[in-house]
Design a protein around this motif. Structure first.
Motif, short mmCIF file in Angstrom:
data_model
loop_
_atom_site.label_atom_id
_atom_site.label_comp_id
_atom_site.label_asym_id
_atom_site.label_seq_id
_atom_site.Cartn_x
_atom_site.Cartn_y
_atom_site.Cartn_z
N PRO A 162 0.80 -1.23 0.00
CA PRO A 162 0.00 0.00 0.00
C PRO A 162 0.84 1.29 0.00
CG PRO A 162 -0.93 -1.57 1.56
CD PRO A 162 0.39 -2.12 1.10
N THR A 163 2.13 1.18 0.31
CA THR A 163 3.00 2.37 0.35
C THR A 163 3.79 2.55 -0.94
OG1 THR A 163 4.95 1.23 1.25
CG2 THR A 163 3.29 2.01 2.84
N LEU A 164 3.62 1.65 -1.92
CA LEU A 164 4.44 1.66 -3.13
C LEU A 164 3.62 1.89 -4.39
CD1 LEU A 164 6.67 -1.48 -2.43
CD2 LEU A 164 7.26 0.93 -2.02
N GLN A 165 4.34 2.22 -5.46
CA GLN A 165 3.74 2.30 -6.79
C GLN A 165 3.74 0.89 -7.40
OE1 GLN A 165 2.48 5.18 -8.07
NE2 GLN A 165 3.01 6.13 -6.10
N GLU A 166 3.08 0.75 -8.52
CA GLU A 166 2.92 -0.55 -9.18
C GLU A 166 4.26 -1.19 -9.56
OE1 GLU A 166 0.95 -3.81 -10.13
OE2 GLU A 166 -0.04 -2.04 -9.35
N ASP A 167 5.26 -0.39 -9.96
CA ASP A 167 6.54 -0.99 -10.36
C ASP A 167 7.23 -1.67 -9.18
OD1 ASP A 167 7.01 1.57 -9.26
OD2 ASP A 167 8.85 1.85 -10.40
N GLY A 168 7.12 -1.12 -7.98
CA GLY A 168 7.70 -1.74 -6.80
C GLY A 168 7.02 -3.04 -6.45
N ILE A 169 5.71 -3.07 -6.59
CA ILE A 169 4.93 -4.28 -6.31
C ILE A 169 5.31 -5.38 -7.31
CG2 ILE A 169 2.60 -5.26 -6.25
CD1 ILE A 169 1.70 -2.41 -5.28
N LYS A 170 5.46 -5.00 -8.57
CA LYS A 170 5.85 -5.96 -9.60
C LYS A 170 7.26 -6.49 -9.33
CE LYS A 170 6.34 -6.51 -14.57
NZ LYS A 170 6.32 -5.87 -15.88
N THR A 171 8.17 -5.62 -8.95
CA THR A 171 9.53 -6.04 -8.61
C THR A 171 9.51 -7.07 -7.49
OG1 THR A 171 10.53 -3.94 -9.29
CG2 THR A 171 11.77 -5.26 -7.70
N CYS B 269 19.60 2.56 11.97
CA CYS B 269 19.56 3.18 10.65
C CYS B 269 20.97 3.66 10.32
CB CYS B 269 18.59 4.35 10.63
SG CYS B 269 16.87 3.84 10.91
N THR B 270 21.39 3.46 9.06
CA THR B 270 22.76 3.80 8.68
C THR B 270 22.86 4.75 7.50
OG1 THR B 270 22.89 1.83 7.29
CG2 THR B 270 23.72 1.64 9.55
N GLY B 271 21.79 5.16 6.94
CA GLY B 271 21.86 6.05 5.78
C GLY B 271 20.50 6.63 5.49
N GLU B 272 20.42 7.27 4.35
CA GLU B 272 19.18 7.90 3.93
C GLU B 272 18.25 6.89 3.28
OE1 GLU B 272 18.53 11.14 4.55
OE2 GLU B 272 20.45 11.13 5.61
N VAL B 273 16.96 7.15 3.38
CA VAL B 273 15.96 6.35 2.68
C VAL B 273 16.26 6.41 1.19
CG1 VAL B 273 13.50 6.17 2.11
CG2 VAL B 273 14.21 6.68 4.46
N SER B 274 16.22 5.26 0.52
CA SER B 274 16.54 5.16 -0.89
C SER B 274 15.46 4.36 -1.62
CB SER B 274 17.90 4.49 -1.09
OG SER B 274 18.93 5.23 -0.48
N GLU B 275 15.60 4.30 -2.93
CA GLU B 275 14.65 3.58 -3.76
C GLU B 275 15.41 2.82 -4.84
OE1 GLU B 275 12.43 2.83 -7.32
OE2 GLU B 275 13.65 4.63 -7.21
N SER B 276 14.97 1.60 -5.12
CA SER B 276 15.55 0.79 -6.19
C SER B 276 14.45 -0.06 -6.80
CB SER B 276 16.66 -0.10 -5.63
OG SER B 276 17.17 -0.95 -6.63
N ALA B 277 14.30 0.04 -8.11
CA ALA B 277 13.31 -0.74 -8.85
C ALA B 277 11.91 -0.59 -8.26
CB ALA B 277 13.72 -2.21 -8.92
N GLY B 278 11.61 0.60 -7.76
CA GLY B 278 10.28 0.87 -7.21
C GLY B 278 10.11 0.49 -5.75
N LEU B 279 11.13 -0.08 -5.14
CA LEU B 279 11.07 -0.46 -3.73
C LEU B 279 11.79 0.59 -2.89
CD1 LEU B 279 11.89 -4.26 -4.10
CD2 LEU B 279 9.66 -3.24 -3.65
N THR B 280 11.11 1.15 -1.91
CA THR B 280 11.68 2.16 -1.03
C THR B 280 12.18 1.46 0.24
OG1 THR B 280 10.03 3.70 -1.86
CG2 THR B 280 11.20 4.35 0.13
N TYR B 281 13.39 1.84 0.68
CA TYR B 281 13.97 1.14 1.82
C TYR B 281 14.85 2.05 2.66
CZ TYR B 281 18.16 1.01 -1.06
OH TYR B 281 19.24 1.38 -1.84
N GLN B 282 15.05 1.63 3.91
CA GLN B 282 15.93 2.30 4.87
C GLN B 282 17.14 1.37 5.12
OE1 GLN B 282 15.96 5.33 6.90
NE2 GLN B 282 17.99 4.44 7.09
#
Length: 149
Positions: free
Chosen positions: A28-37, A128-141
């Motif tokens: 629910p927190t992601l766009q469709e590309d992240g869900i597909k990934t 936590c060791t860095g900034e929130v990032s995104e890869s292939a539609g997946l957001t992560y800490q």
């Protein structure tokens, strides 16, 4: 013991646990590309491929049913940790983390935590060791835990 190494016969159940948990909490927190990934990462074929590599995979069973799954990549990075939605907040994740940490030879364990799981990882002892990032539609800490080995 309810935690054990995954078997090929567990792959379908492990995939279902991951996808069900993800769809209820992270999707629910992601766009469709992240869900597909994620669906690709958690597919039976993908799990089977990584099972044949050097990834450590464990399941947590309750009454002979897989309700939790953890995957450790390269003996230092938690690639996946999911618990069936009905069994969350009952110590399953903690048991999986404890078991995987007891076997690692690494001094530091990392994870790219979904934003909805950050508080759980903080509870397990990660920082936590860095900034929130995104890869292939997946957001992560990015997070890590130092081990006293």
């Amino acid at each position: 013991m309810p935690v054990r190494k995954i078997k090929s016969t567990d792959l379908s159940c492990a995939s279902s646990v991951c996808i069900d948990s993800f769809m209820g909490t992270v999707a629910p927190t992601l766009q469709e590309d992240g869900i597909k990934t994620f669906h690709g990462i958690a597919s039976i074929a993908s799990l089977e491929s990584r099972m044949g590599a050097d990834n450590e995979m464990l399941v947590y069973e309750d009454n002979d049913k897989v309700i939790g799954f953890i995957e450790l990549k390269e003996d230092r990075h938690i690639a996946m940790l999911f618990v069936s939605p009905r069994h969350q907040r009952k110590g399953v994740g903690k048991s999986l983390i404890s078991e995987i940490l007891s076997d690692t030879k690494s001094n530091t364990i990392t994870v790219s935590a979904s934003l909805t799981s950050v508080s759980a990882y903080l509870g397990y002892g990660f920082e936590c060791t860095g900034e929130v990032s995104e890869s292939a539609g997946l957001t992560y800490q990015p997070m890590e835990m130092k081990l006293n080995k």
